[in-house]
Design an enzyme around this catalytic site. Structure first.
Site, PDB file in Angstrom:
ATOM      1  N   ARG A 230       1.568  -1.030  -0.152  1.00  0.00           N
ATOM      2  CA  ARG A 230       0.481   0.055   0.136  1.00  0.00           C
ATOM      3  C   ARG A 230       0.880   1.309  -0.120  1.00  0.00           C
ATOM      4  O   ARG A 230       1.699   1.447   0.685  1.00  0.00           O
ATOM      5  CB  ARG A 230      -1.227   0.020   1.026  1.00  0.00           C
ATOM      6  CG  ARG A 230      -2.010  -0.775   0.821  1.00  0.00           C
ATOM      7  CD  ARG A 230      -3.193  -0.610   0.542  1.00  0.00           C
ATOM      8  NE  ARG A 230      -4.090  -1.189   0.043  1.00  0.00           N
ATOM      9  CZ  ARG A 230      -4.867  -2.298  -0.682  1.00  0.00           C
ATOM     10  NH1 ARG A 230      -3.281  -2.567  -1.248  1.00  0.00           N
ATOM     11  NH2 ARG A 230      -5.738  -2.928  -1.172  1.00  0.00           N
ATOM     12  N   GLU A 259      -3.691   7.988  -5.252  1.00  0.00           N
ATOM     13  CA  GLU A 259      -4.317   7.388  -6.576  1.00  0.00           C
ATOM     14  C   GLU A 259      -5.816   7.691  -7.166  1.00  0.00           C
ATOM     15  O   GLU A 259      -6.242   7.987  -6.485  1.00  0.00           O
ATOM     16  CB  GLU A 259      -4.255   5.844  -6.349  1.00  0.00           C
ATOM     17  CG  GLU A 259      -2.898   4.915  -5.500  1.00  0.00           C
ATOM     18  CD  GLU A 259      -3.489   3.598  -5.742  1.00  0.00           C
ATOM     19  OE1 GLU A 259      -4.021   2.691  -5.807  1.00  0.00           O
ATOM     20  OE2 GLU A 259      -2.131   3.039  -4.878  1.00  0.00           O
ATOM     21  N   HIS A 278      -1.190   0.608 -10.147  1.00  0.00           N
ATOM     22  CA  HIS A 278      -2.073  -0.723  -8.778  1.00  0.00           C
ATOM     23  C   HIS A 278      -2.280  -2.008  -9.834  1.00  0.00           C
ATOM     24  O   HIS A 278      -3.605  -1.764  -9.941  1.00  0.00           O
ATOM     25  CB  HIS A 278      -2.458   0.039  -8.149  1.00  0.00           C
ATOM     26  CG  HIS A 278      -3.014  -0.595  -6.799  1.00  0.00           C
ATOM     27  ND1 HIS A 278      -3.255   0.434  -5.837  1.00  0.00           N
ATOM     28  CD2 HIS A 278      -2.938  -2.211  -6.663  1.00  0.00           C
ATOM     29  CE1 HIS A 278      -3.430  -0.318  -5.010  1.00  0.00           C
ATOM     30  NE2 HIS A 278      -3.631  -1.811  -5.431  1.00  0.00           N
TER      31      HIS A 278
END
Length: 312
Positions: A230, A259, A278
């Site tokens: 993360r 993000e 991601h």
């Protein structure tokens, strides 16, 4: 037992995971809700909910809810306290990302070790200049969080004869592919010896900002940081500073503090940083693996047994 699949499933995966569950267990009482406006009424009588997130108003409407199956490894999108207060179990799909993320990490390591970034730059310039590549067998790979994903990374690295060290909450339960294992208090030792540092731990109160300026300064100055955990486990500003001052050799990042990564982020323009959106856990087998985890827990739930990957 009434099970609802919510419309809050990423990448349009609701119908896909529903189909995978029904293919394996045709007789299950399963409803996929496509329209968000229909969800409160649908969950009113549901005992189980399959979803990527759980808005407060949906939890309030689900009077009979007993179990939520998250379709992700991370569960920071869920209100753990509210679920605990209601006595609702929360489980995740930790482990289903291990193979694709392990392969992604291996690609990152080879990118830096074999100079693929230089190859791409030279190809763009139509430049023919031979250069020396390295071997992972000469490197030490440190893994912060040797869980399902970290263990898979270790297995892949062992194939290339790299030395693997790492931290694990319970160091007595480490895979054979790890040469040296430490508890969380051994992080500094791992940092000091890592040519590549792979961040694979969950985001918790203890790991938030774990890789701060001091930790990054402990790494060798030519080390490469890989984050597939993360974004907030790493102090991103400190990371940028370490790269700009030459105190770090590079970074491969699939996750970020914010993000999507903002256009103005200096990480976009650095030759020593590989940015991916991601997607390290992506795989064509994602929904079938989610269905397998759900059904194992479905059987456990009905039999009154302990649930797999229980978070709350």
């Amino acid at each position: 037992m009434n099970v609802v699949v919510s419309p809050h499933v990423l990448a349009g995966g609701g119908p896909l995971v529903t189909a995978e569950i029904r293919e394996r267990r045709p007789g299950i009482d399963l409803e996929y809700v496509e329209d968000e406006t229909d969800l409160p009424a649908a969950v009113a009588d549901a005992e189980a909910l399959v979803t990527h997130r759980l808005p407060d108003e949906i939890l309030e409407a689900a009077d009979g809810l007993e179990w939520v199956q998250a379709l992700s490894a991370g569960t920071d999108r869920f209100d753990h306290g509210a679920l605990a207060d209601r006595g609702v179990a929360l489980t995740n799909v930790s482990g289903i990302h291990a193979k694709p993320i392990g392969q992604q990490v291996l690609g990152y390591l080879l990118h830096f070790e074999r100079g693929f970034d230089r190859a791409i730059a030279q190809q763009d310039d139509r430049e023919w200049e031979r250069y020396m590549g390295g071997e992972l067998g000469d490197r030490t790979v440190g893994i912060v969080g040797v869980g399902a994903i970290g263990s898979n990374v270790a297995d892949y690295c062992r194939t290339f004869e790299a030395r693997v060290i790492g931290t694990k909450r319970d160091p007595t339960d480490a895979p054979e592919s790890v040469d040296e294992i430490y508890g969380p208090d051994g992080l500094e030792s791992v940092l000091a010896e890592s040519d590549y540092l792979v961040v694979a731990c969950p985001l918790t109160d203890e790991t938030r900002g774990l890789l701060d300026a001091k930790a990054l300064a402990t790494l060798p100055e030519d080390a490469v940081l890989v984050n597939i955990a993360r974004g907030k486990v790493v102090d991103q500003a400190a990371l940028v500073d370490a790269l700009e001052t030459g105190d770090l050799g590079g970074a491969a990042l699939d996750v970020f503090e914010e993000e999507p990564l903002p256009e103005e982020s200096p990480l976009w323009d650095r030759d020593d940083v590989l940015v991916t959106p991601h997607m390290a856990g992506s795989t064509p087998h994602y929904w079938e693996r989610c269905a397998d985890v759900f059904l194992r827990n479905y059987d456990r739930f009905r039999d009154g047994e302990a649930l797999e990957n229980r978070v709350v």
